[in-house]
Design a protein around this motif. Structure first.
Motif: not given
Length: 212
Positions: A101-107, A134-139, A163-167, A171-173
Motif C-alpha cells: 500500500d505504501e509503495a508507488t506502483l508501476p503503471a 481492477l478498480e483498486r489497481l486503477a485507483d 472489461h467494463q471496468v477497463i472501459r 485502462m488497457r489490457v
C-alpha cells in the motif's frame, strides 16, 4: 546487459482460440521456384490469437480501434505478480503481497496464474480478474493490466464485468501472455499492437527486459 524474456506464446495451426472464433490458417500465395524469387503467404486469424491487446472497440461499440489507441501504456516499467493456481478470479488478497500500500506502483501490472500456460489447448476454466481488483489497481495509477489466460473475464461471462471496468477507467489490457519463466518483480514491458485501424484487437510480440 539487460536480458530479453519473450512472453509471447507461439502462434500457428493449433493455437487455441475462443470457441467459435477464427482459428489460425495459412496458405501460400507464391513459392520460391522458377520465375518466382520469394515465398509469400496469406494468413487468416482472429486478432485475439496468442498474446494480444484488446482495443476499446472490443467491449465498447463506441470505443477506439486498436490502431487508434496511444502506445505509451504498452511500453515501460511493469510489475509481474504471481497468483499461480488461483481460480476462478484473481482477487486483491492474491496479489497484495507484491503491491504494498505504501509503495508507488508501476503503471503496468502483469499477473501469472498458470504454472505452465496451456499454449496448445483451450482452457474453458480460465482464471480471470475480479473487477474490484481492477478498480483498486486503477485507483493506484495502473494504466495497463495483463494476464496469462485468454480473457480478463470468465470464458462464459455475458456481462464482461472486468472489461467494463477497463472501459470505464480507460485502462488497457494484454491477454494470453506466457509468463511461465518469469519471476515476480519489475521489468520493462514492450508489447506494441499493430496499427490496425478498424480492428478490435491486435497480436503483439510481448517481451520483458530485465532492469539490471
Amino acid at each position: 546487459m539487460p536480458t530479453v524474456i519473450d512472453i509471447s506464446p507461439p502462434v500457428g495451426p493449433g493455437t487455441p482460440v475462443f470457441p467459435g472464433d477464427t482459428a489460425y490458417a495459412q496458405t501460400w500465395v507464391a513459392r520460391i521456384g522458377p520465375g518466382c524469387p520469394v515465398n509469400v503467404s496469406a494468413i487468416t486469424t482472429t486478432p485475439h490469437a496468442g498474446a494480444h491487446a484488446d482495443a476499446p472497440l472490443h467491449y465498447d461499440p463506441q470505443g477506439a480501434s486498436i490502431g487508434a489507441v496511444a502506445l505509451e501504456p504498452y511500453l515501460g516499467l511493469c510489475r509481474v505478480v504471481h497468483a499461480i493456481g488461483v481460480r476462478p478470479l484473481v482477487q486483491w488478497h492474491h496479489v497484495c503481497h507484491a503491491l504494498p500500500d505504501e509503495a508507488t506502483l508501476p503503471a503496468r501490472v502483469l499477473v501469472r496464474t498458470y504454472a505452465h500456460m496451456p499454449a496448445d489447448r483451450w482452457d474453458p476454466a480460465l482464471t480471470a480478474f475480479d473487477p474490484e481488483l481492477l478498480e483498486r489497481l486503477a485507483d493506484r495509477g495502473v494504466k495497463l493490466v495483463g494476464i496469462d489466460t485468454a480473457s480478463i473475464d470468465p470464458a462464459d461471462s455475458k456481462t464482461l464485468d472486468s472489461h467494463q471496468v477497463i472501459r470505464r477507467r480507460d485502462m488497457r489490457v494484454l491477454e494470453n501472455l506466457c509468463l511461465d519463466a518469469v519471476p515476480e518483480g519489475d521489468y520493462e514491458l514492450i508489447a506494441l499492437p499493430l496499427k490496425l485501424m478498424t480492428a478490435d484487437a491486435s497480436p503483439v510480440r510481448a517481451v520483458l527486459r530485465t532492469l539490471d
